[in-house]
Scaffold this active site. Structure first.
Site, PDB file in Angstrom:
ATOM      1  N   VAL A 189       0.658   3.973  -4.526  1.00  0.00           N
ATOM      2  CA  VAL A 189       0.608   5.342  -5.053  1.00  0.00           C
ATOM      3  C   VAL A 189       0.336   6.343  -3.933  1.00  0.00           C
ATOM      4  O   VAL A 189       0.988   7.392  -3.836  1.00  0.00           O
ATOM      5  CB  VAL A 189      -0.465   5.459  -6.164  1.00  0.00           C
ATOM      6  N   CYS A 190      -0.598   6.008  -3.063  1.00  0.00           N
ATOM      7  CA  CYS A 190      -0.938   6.909  -1.958  1.00  0.00           C
ATOM      8  C   CYS A 190       0.229   7.098  -1.000  1.00  0.00           C
ATOM      9  O   CYS A 190       0.401   8.169  -0.422  1.00  0.00           O
ATOM     10  CB  CYS A 190      -2.159   6.387  -1.214  1.00  0.00           C
ATOM     11  N   THR A 191       1.037   6.065  -0.837  1.00  0.00           N
ATOM     12  CA  THR A 191       2.217   6.181   0.016  1.00  0.00           C
ATOM     13  C   THR A 191       3.133   7.287  -0.498  1.00  0.00           C
ATOM     14  O   THR A 191       3.639   8.111   0.280  1.00  0.00           O
ATOM     15  CB  THR A 191       2.973   4.836   0.069  1.00  0.00           C
ATOM     16  N   GLU A 210       2.220   9.799  -2.381  1.00  0.00           N
ATOM     17  CA  GLU A 210       1.510  11.084  -2.296  1.00  0.00           C
ATOM     18  C   GLU A 210       1.585  11.680  -0.898  1.00  0.00           C
ATOM     19  O   GLU A 210       1.865  12.873  -0.718  1.00  0.00           O
ATOM     20  CB  GLU A 210       0.052  10.896  -2.697  1.00  0.00           C
ATOM     21  N   LEU A 211       1.330  10.856   0.104  1.00  0.00           N
ATOM     22  CA  LEU A 211       1.361  11.341   1.482  1.00  0.00           C
ATOM     23  C   LEU A 211       2.761  11.825   1.853  1.00  0.00           C
ATOM     24  O   LEU A 211       2.920  12.834   2.553  1.00  0.00           O
ATOM     25  CB  LEU A 211       0.903  10.234   2.431  1.00  0.00           C
TER      26      LEU A 211
END
Length: 219
Positions: free
Chosen positions: A44-46, A48-49
Site C-alpha cells: 500500500v505504501c508503495t 502512496e509514495l
C-alpha cells in the site's frame, strides 16, 4: 506527551535520502507535509509514495514541501525507491527520512515513547500506527493530523484539498463547507458582523441562517 492541532511540530535532526536535515530549517517559511510508513517494501505504501511523487508539482505550486518517513534505514529507502518508480511510473524526488532508531515515530506519538529497540526485526504489523499524515504551517505548528489503517491507502487528493482550504482560510475570514473544492462558494465566519462583511465581501452573500452566510470564494 500527545500532540494536538496547533501544537508546535516537534523539531528533529534526521538522516534522509537527500542528506541530514534539521526539520524546522528544512521547512523554511512555507508549508510541509510529513507522511509516515510502517515499513519499506510494503504494497500500500508503495502506491502512496508513487502517487505523492506525481502530485508533488501541485504541492510545490502551493509552497508546500513533501517529506516521507519509514521505520527503516535510508539505504533500504533508496532500494525501495527503485521499486516505486518501476511499479508506479514516477520517481520519488522528495526526501525520505530513515527512522531506524524510531526517534521521529516516537516524537510524533506514532509509537510509544518507551518502545524499545530499533527497526531491526520489526514488522509492518508492529509499526502499524506509523501511518500518519501531518500538515505543518509556516509557523511550524501542526494544522492537520490523520492516521490510517495499513490496509487502506490514503487519499492524497484530500490532503491537497485540505491544504487549499487552510491556505484560503488563513488569508480570508471564511471557512469552507462540506466537500468544498477550490473555486466553490465559502462560508463567512460567524465572528464577522454583517457590517464588516459588507466591506470584506462587496459581492454580497446569501444568508441561510444568521450563522450561515454563503459567498463567492475570495481571490
Amino acid at each position: 506527551m500527545s500532540l494536538r492541532i496547533n501544537d508546535e511540530a516537534p523539531n528533529f535532526t534526521a538522516v534522509t535520502t537527500q542528506g541530514t536535515i534539521n526539520f524546522h530549517d528544512w521547512i523554511g517559511d512555507g508549508w510541509a507535509i510529513l507522511f509516515s510508513h510502517p515499513k519499506d517494501f510494503t504494497p500500500v505504501c508503495t502506491t502512496e509514495l508513487g502517487y505523492m511523487a506525481r502530485l508533488e508539482p501541485e504541492f510545490a505550486k502551493r509552497n508546500c514541501k513533501l517529506i516521507g518517513l519509514s521505520v527503516d534505514p535510508v539505504e533500504d529507502h533508496k532500494k525501495w525507491a527503485k521499486d516505486i518508480e518501476e511499479t508506479q511510473g514516477c520517481a520519488v524526488s522528495y526526501p525520505l527520512i530513515g527512522d531506524s532508531d524510531l526517534k521521529v515515530a516516537k516524537l510524533y506519538n506514532m509509537l510509544p515513547a518507551d518502545e524499545p529497540g530499533t527497526s531491526e526485526g520489526r514488522t509492518a504489523a508492529t509499526n502499524a500506527t506509523v501511518r500518519s499524515v501531518f500538515i505543518i504551517g509556516p509557523d511550524k505548528k501542526i494544522k492537520l493530523m490523520l492516521t490510517y489503517p495499513m490496509t487502506t491507502g490514503r487519499n492524497f487528493d484530500e490532503i491537497l484539498r485540505v491544504l487549499d482550504s487552510m491556505q484560503l482560510t488563513a488569508k480570508h475570514k471564511v471557512a469552507t463547507p462540506v466537500n468544498w473544492k477550490s473555486g466553490e462558494d465559502v462560508i463567512i465566519v460567524p465572528a464577522v458582523s454583517d457590517e464588516e462583511a459588507k466591506k470584506m465581501f462587496p459581492g454580497g452573500w446569501k444568508t441561510l441562517k444568521p450563522y450561515l452566510r454563503i459567498t463567492k470564494q475570495p481571490q
